[in-house]
Design a protein around this motif. Structure first.
Motif, short mmCIF file in Angstrom:
data_model
loop_
_atom_site.label_atom_id
_atom_site.label_comp_id
_atom_site.label_asym_id
_atom_site.label_seq_id
_atom_site.Cartn_x
_atom_site.Cartn_y
_atom_site.Cartn_z
N ILE A 90 35.90 66.07 51.72
CA ILE A 90 36.84 65.35 50.98
C ILE A 90 36.40 65.65 49.41
O ILE A 90 36.86 66.02 48.36
N SER A 91 34.93 65.12 49.37
CA SER A 91 34.38 65.16 47.69
C SER A 91 34.27 66.37 47.20
O SER A 91 34.05 66.54 45.96
N SER A 92 33.91 67.61 48.11
CA SER A 92 33.71 68.83 47.70
C SER A 92 35.04 69.69 47.39
O SER A 92 34.99 70.80 46.95
N TRP A 93 36.22 69.03 47.62
CA TRP A 93 37.63 69.45 47.25
C TRP A 93 37.58 69.90 45.97
O TRP A 93 37.44 69.17 44.79
N LEU A 94 38.01 71.25 45.66
CA LEU A 94 38.07 71.78 44.20
C LEU A 94 39.12 70.88 43.18
O LEU A 94 38.71 70.75 42.03
N PRO A 95 40.22 70.70 43.71
CA PRO A 95 40.98 69.78 42.57
C PRO A 95 40.53 68.61 41.94
O PRO A 95 40.43 68.07 41.02
#
Length: 287
Positions: free
Chosen positions: A112-117
């Motif tokens: 989740i934390s590495s999600w681009l947006p």
């Protein structure tokens, strides 16, 4: 004046650039994903070992010993002596399940934390705060303040789990790995020895029970008619499992530290560092 520029613009600019590089490069993410996968596999292997030991102890608890003191037949059920150890192993297997769930949750949080947006929004927030810092108007000082605080908090959310996972894995490798390997090997050997004794007594677990549900296996272990064991065999059970309680407790300590205490301690340290950064007078206007 130079000191004020350094404090109010240069340091925030450097911090924002570092966060942007870390967020978009994914350097922490790849290492954290590898670390959490390694820890999760390790936890599941240990969980499987605990369940296996639980099964063979349950079989051994069906032991009965026939003795003839003074010519009188007497049947004892010393398998009940194994109850405390079996209870400990059952609690240990439950703890390992919780540990595996915690590691699986950490893996999801990393994704989740590495999600681009999220990274885009985080970096945009940081540079927006920097743009407002270039204006000296008092009217926008409060906006600048909250933008910077939001940036720091979101940066913590972005990196705290990956850094905590990587740091925890490093601490495990440095301080706990040898203890874990030794204790796990001890439990595996104890399980193998007990299984051998059970097989000698005709108390082997049927294949369909092994492949079936855990409840079916417990029902089989409770209802199976096991050939009476000799006092010598009971002594062999005792010898085979004499170190099991100690090894089990050591494994609980290892996973409690590596899965819960180390990550939480690292997260708290990072949060205190963020609070220190927020407490610094980086948002004050220069006169």
């Amino acid at each position: 004046m130079n000191e004020g520029i350094l404090r109010n613009f240069t340091w925030p600019l450097l911090i924002t650039i570092v966060v942007a590089i870390g967020a978009f490069s994914g350097a922490f993410d790849s290492e954290a994903e590898e670390a959490v996968e390694t820890a999760l596999k390790r936890s599941l292997v240990t969980f499987g070992i605990a369940r296996s030991l639980n099964a063979v102890i349950s079989v051994a608890q069906g032991t009965e010993v026939s003795v003839t003191p003074l010519g009188m037949g007497l049947t004892l059920a010393p398998g009940e002596v194994l109850d405390p150890l079996n209870d400990l192993v059952e609690r240990f297997s439950g703890f390992m399940l919780v540990s595996s769930v915690a590691l699986g949750t950490q893996r999801v949080l990393i994704e989740i934390s590495s999600w681009l947006p999220y990274s885009i929004f985080l970096v945009a927030l940081g540079f927006s705060s920097l743009v407002l810092r270039s204006f000296g108007a008092q009217s926008i000082s409060e906006w600048r303040h909250y933008l910077w605080r939001g940036f720091v908090v979101l940066a913590m959310v972005r990196f705290v789990v990956p850094i905590a996972v990587v740091g925890s894995e490093w601490m495990y490798s440095s301080f706990l790995e040898a203890q874990h390997v030794e204790a796990e090997q001890g439990i595996s050997e104890a399980s193998s020895r007990v299984r051998t004794i059970n097989a000698e007594r005709g108390a082997e677990i049927p294949e369909e029970s092994v492949q079936g549900s855990w409840e079916k296996l417990k029902e089989w272990a409770a209802g199976v008619k096991i050939k009476a064991a000799s006092a010598v065999q009971l002594e062999r059970y005792s010898e085979a499992m004499k170190e099991t309680a100690k090894d089990t407790v050591e494994l609980i300590v290892v996973f409690f530290l590596s899965t819960f205490i180390f990550p939480i301690a690292i997260a708290i340290a990072l949060w205190r560092l963020a609070k220190w950064a927020l407490a610094r007078p980086t948002i004050k206007d220069n006169d």
